[in-house]
Design a protein around this motif. Sequence first.
Motif, PDB file in Angstrom:
ATOM      1  N   GLU A  87     -10.887   4.395 -44.356  1.00 44.80           N
ATOM      2  CA  GLU A  87      -9.586   4.073 -44.944  1.00 44.80           C
ATOM      3  C   GLU A  87      -8.504   3.954 -43.878  1.00 44.80           C
ATOM      4  OE1 GLU A  87      -8.804   3.331 -48.108  1.00 44.80           O
ATOM      5  OE2 GLU A  87     -10.949   3.425 -48.586  1.00 44.80           O
ATOM      6  N   THR A  88      -8.723   4.567 -42.724  1.00 47.66           N
ATOM      7  CA  THR A  88      -7.732   4.510 -41.639  1.00 47.66           C
ATOM      8  C   THR A  88      -7.985   3.356 -40.674  1.00 47.66           C
ATOM      9  OG1 THR A  88      -8.965   5.945 -40.104  1.00 47.66           O
ATOM     10  CG2 THR A  88      -7.578   7.024 -41.757  1.00 47.66           C
ATOM     11  N   TRP A  89      -9.059   2.610 -40.869  1.00 54.55           N
ATOM     12  CA  TRP A  89      -9.366   1.506 -39.967  1.00 54.55           C
ATOM     13  C   TRP A  89      -8.300   0.420 -40.072  1.00 54.55           C
ATOM     14  CZ3 TRP A  89     -15.365   0.519 -40.678  1.00 54.55           C
ATOM     15  CH2 TRP A  89     -16.041   1.645 -40.216  1.00 54.55           C
ATOM     16  N   PRO A  90      -8.153  -0.404 -39.037  1.00 51.09           N
ATOM     17  CA  PRO A  90      -7.058  -1.391 -39.034  1.00 51.09           C
ATOM     18  C   PRO A  90      -7.254  -2.487 -40.068  1.00 51.09           C
ATOM     19  CG  PRO A  90      -8.530  -1.745 -37.177  1.00 51.09           C
ATOM     20  CD  PRO A  90      -8.939  -0.448 -37.801  1.00 51.09           C
ATOM     21  N   ASP A  91      -6.129  -2.946 -40.622  1.00 50.45           N
ATOM     22  CA  ASP A  91      -6.141  -4.077 -41.542  1.00 50.45           C
ATOM     23  C   ASP A  91      -6.045  -5.381 -40.756  1.00 50.45           C
ATOM     24  OD1 ASP A  91      -6.183  -2.478 -43.849  1.00 50.45           O
ATOM     25  OD2 ASP A  91      -4.015  -2.169 -43.709  1.00 50.45           O
ATOM     26  N   GLY A  92      -6.530  -6.441 -41.348  1.00 52.95           N
ATOM     27  CA  GLY A  92      -6.342  -7.768 -40.770  1.00 52.95           C
ATOM     28  C   GLY A  92      -7.375  -8.186 -39.759  1.00 52.95           C
ATOM     29  N   VAL A  93      -8.302  -7.283 -39.384  1.00 56.62           N
ATOM     30  CA  VAL A  93      -9.319  -7.666 -38.411  1.00 56.62           C
ATOM     31  C   VAL A  93     -10.385  -8.514 -39.101  1.00 56.62           C
ATOM     32  CG1 VAL A  93      -8.916  -5.630 -36.990  1.00 56.62           C
ATOM     33  CG2 VAL A  93     -10.677  -5.567 -38.770  1.00 56.62           C
ATOM     34  N   THR A  94     -11.142  -9.265 -38.328  1.00 61.02           N
ATOM     35  CA  THR A  94     -12.120 -10.190 -38.893  1.00 61.02           C
ATOM     36  C   THR A  94     -13.377  -9.483 -39.366  1.00 61.02           C
ATOM     37  OG1 THR A  94     -11.297 -11.801 -37.289  1.00 61.02           O
ATOM     38  CG2 THR A  94     -13.333 -12.367 -38.463  1.00 61.02           C
ATOM     39  N   VAL A  95     -13.865  -8.529 -38.562  1.00 61.28           N
ATOM     40  CA  VAL A  95     -15.094  -7.794 -38.880  1.00 61.28           C
ATOM     41  C   VAL A  95     -14.854  -6.314 -38.614  1.00 61.28           C
ATOM     42  CG1 VAL A  95     -17.530  -7.439 -38.287  1.00 61.28           C
ATOM     43  CG2 VAL A  95     -16.566  -9.759 -38.267  1.00 61.28           C
ATOM     44  N   ARG A  96     -15.361  -5.469 -39.512  1.00 65.80           N
ATOM     45  CA  ARG A  96     -15.297  -4.021 -39.296  1.00 65.80           C
ATOM     46  C   ARG A  96     -16.711  -3.467 -39.421  1.00 65.80           C
ATOM     47  NH1 ARG A  96     -10.706  -1.181 -42.777  1.00 65.80           N
ATOM     48  NH2 ARG A  96     -12.172  -1.615 -44.463  1.00 65.80           N
ATOM     49  N   CYS A  97     -17.121  -2.670 -38.453  1.00 62.96           N
ATOM     50  CA  CYS A  97     -18.466  -2.114 -38.493  1.00 62.96           C
ATOM     51  C   CYS A  97     -18.475  -0.744 -37.825  1.00 62.96           C
ATOM     52  CB  CYS A  97     -19.471  -3.054 -37.820  1.00 62.96           C
ATOM     53  SG  CYS A  97     -19.038  -3.547 -36.138  1.00 62.96           S
ATOM     54  N   ARG A  98     -19.568  -0.042 -37.990  1.00 64.88           N
ATOM     55  CA  ARG A  98     -19.659   1.321 -37.462  1.00 64.88           C
ATOM     56  C   ARG A  98     -20.988   1.513 -36.747  1.00 64.88           C
ATOM     57  NH1 ARG A  98     -17.317   5.893 -40.865  1.00 64.88           N
ATOM     58  NH2 ARG A  98     -15.889   6.140 -39.125  1.00 64.88           N
ATOM     59  N   HIS A  99     -20.908   2.209 -35.585  1.00 62.32           N
ATOM     60  CA  HIS A  99     -22.129   2.598 -34.888  1.00 62.32           C
ATOM     61  C   HIS A  99     -22.729   3.769 -35.634  1.00 62.32           C
ATOM     62  CE1 HIS A  99     -24.177   4.336 -31.039  1.00 62.32           C
ATOM     63  NE2 HIS A  99     -25.045   3.791 -31.871  1.00 62.32           N
ATOM     64  N   ARG A 100     -23.757   3.449 -36.425  1.00 58.77           N
ATOM     65  CA  ARG A 100     -24.459   4.513 -37.137  1.00 58.77           C
ATOM     66  C   ARG A 100     -25.952   4.241 -37.059  1.00 58.77           C
ATOM     67  NH1 ARG A 100     -25.210   5.191 -43.440  1.00 58.77           N
ATOM     68  NH2 ARG A 100     -26.900   3.805 -42.824  1.00 58.77           N
ATOM     69  N   PRO A 101     -26.669   5.008 -36.254  1.00 54.30           N
ATOM     70  CA  PRO A 101     -28.120   4.829 -36.191  1.00 54.30           C
ATOM     71  C   PRO A 101     -28.769   5.021 -37.557  1.00 54.30           C
ATOM     72  CG  PRO A 101     -27.350   6.213 -34.389  1.00 54.30           C
ATOM     73  CD  PRO A 101     -26.188   6.047 -35.327  1.00 54.30           C
ATOM     74  N   ALA A 102     -29.849   4.303 -37.791  1.00 55.01           N
ATOM     75  CA  ALA A 102     -30.551   4.415 -39.075  1.00 55.01           C
ATOM     76  C   ALA A 102     -31.138   5.805 -39.277  1.00 55.01           C
ATOM     77  CB  ALA A 102     -31.662   3.366 -39.152  1.00 55.01           C
ATOM     78  N   TRP A 103     -31.357   6.538 -38.172  1.00 55.23           N
ATOM     79  CA  TRP A 103     -31.948   7.863 -38.293  1.00 55.23           C
ATOM     80  C   TRP A 103     -30.896   8.956 -38.497  1.00 55.23           C
ATOM     81  CZ3 TRP A 103     -30.025  10.108 -33.885  1.00 55.23           C
ATOM     82  CH2 TRP A 103     -29.784   9.258 -32.792  1.00 55.23           C
ATOM     83  N   LEU A 104     -29.647   8.574 -38.755  1.00 59.58           N
ATOM     84  CA  LEU A 104     -28.620   9.553 -39.122  1.00 59.58           C
ATOM     85  C   LEU A 104     -28.073   9.224 -40.509  1.00 59.58           C
ATOM     86  CD1 LEU A 104     -26.483  10.150 -35.901  1.00 59.58           C
ATOM     87  CD2 LEU A 104     -28.149  11.664 -36.970  1.00 59.58           C
ATOM     88  N   PRO A 105     -28.908   9.259 -41.525  1.00 62.08           N
ATOM     89  CA  PRO A 105     -28.454   8.816 -42.840  1.00 62.08           C
ATOM     90  C   PRO A 105     -27.415   9.716 -43.480  1.00 62.08           C
ATOM     91  CG  PRO A 105     -30.610   9.845 -42.994  1.00 62.08           C
ATOM     92  CD  PRO A 105     -30.295   9.719 -41.534  1.00 62.08           C
ATOM     93  N   SER A 106     -27.312  10.959 -43.040  1.00 59.93           N
ATOM     94  CA  SER A 106     -26.427  11.888 -43.740  1.00 59.93           C
ATOM     95  C   SER A 106     -25.037  12.007 -43.124  1.00 59.93           C
ATOM     96  CB  SER A 106     -27.075  13.282 -43.767  1.00 59.93           C
ATOM     97  OG  SER A 106     -27.243  13.772 -42.448  1.00 59.93           O
ATOM     98  N   LEU A 107     -24.766  11.267 -42.032  1.00 54.95           N
ATOM     99  CA  LEU A 107     -23.495  11.489 -41.337  1.00 54.95           C
ATOM    100  C   LEU A 107     -22.332  10.788 -42.008  1.00 54.95           C
ATOM    101  CD1 LEU A 107     -22.113  12.812 -39.005  1.00 54.95           C
ATOM    102  CD2 LEU A 107     -22.695  10.870 -37.567  1.00 54.95           C
ATOM    103  N   TRP A 108     -22.510   9.507 -42.368  1.00 55.11           N
ATOM    104  CA  TRP A 108     -21.413   8.748 -42.970  1.00 55.11           C
ATOM    105  C   TRP A 108     -21.927   8.063 -44.221  1.00 55.11           C
ATOM    106  CZ3 TRP A 108     -21.818   7.535 -37.431  1.00 55.11           C
ATOM    107  CH2 TRP A 108     -20.922   8.296 -36.674  1.00 55.11           C
TER     108      TRP A 108
END
Length: 301
Positions: A87-108
């Motif tokens: 919710e705090t990520w910037p508005d207006g950017v073209t793409v938003r993504c997160r570095h989340r390894p597939a082996w950390l399913p419970s973090l985010w």
Amino acid sequence: MGTGFAIRRRVLVAADQRNVDSVTAARRVAAHLTDVDVLMRTEDGHAPPGEDSPDAALVCDDIPLAEDLARRQVPVVFLSSSAVDPETWPDGVTVRCRHRPAWLPSLWDGVTGVGTMAPARLRRTRDRDGVLALVSLAGGSAAEARRYVGEVLRPVVDTWRRRWADEVLVVGDAHLDALADGLGGLDRTRVRSVAEIDVDDAHAKAGQLLATPTLTAATLAWARRAPVVLLPPANARQERLVAALADPWGTPAAVTAADLADAPTPGGLAVVTGSVALASDDLRGAQRVARQVRQVTFAPV
């Protein structure tokens, strides 16, 4: 009639210099942007030539910069490597993504991640020596940083270098003054900023990795099948990561100076990741983000 010369596009790559995960993620993606001119922000935040008019930008966790670029109509891929609420990520950017390894399913929960962003080179050098101590104090106060360095880090580093006579390269992100002051006077110990040290390269040459719990340390250990000796969490963000690591690694134990004093070798204290299956993660997160950067860079206006 054309001139025969293609104009190379320019991509600004910037990261929150106070966060080791942000800096490392930016470098890992940039390594795959070989078909554009990469404009890297410098350690002190100075703008590289051409930053005022890039064709696109990759911004890792630097929310004010991402918003400023978006207002100037620059296509921005915003990559988060922190546990900040989307919710705090910037508005207006073209793409938003997160570095989340597939082996950390419970973090985010509820956030689609790009997978493990591995170093561009998976192999380490044959002749490795010394210790890379990767210490992130991001997210905590100056007082908390000084307390952690004095009560936790210095005893561990001091015991390690005396027992095994290793050179220790301490690479930090935030509160570097607390690191330098708190480790002052220790022989064979150097303190450097993550902005000036390529962590992936330093790890490839180091004999051992000693680290606070971060995505950078976890992905180095995971991608390179290299053991890591974990320090106790320095703040609540790192405590959440340790809890998430319990799924793929089992609850990882943090070392203290007393553990080092009793251990015959440092290898026996390490968390070994090679036994964990990698079927759910292909280590190509950096390539995925690089592909998104190319798409926004070369998209027709």
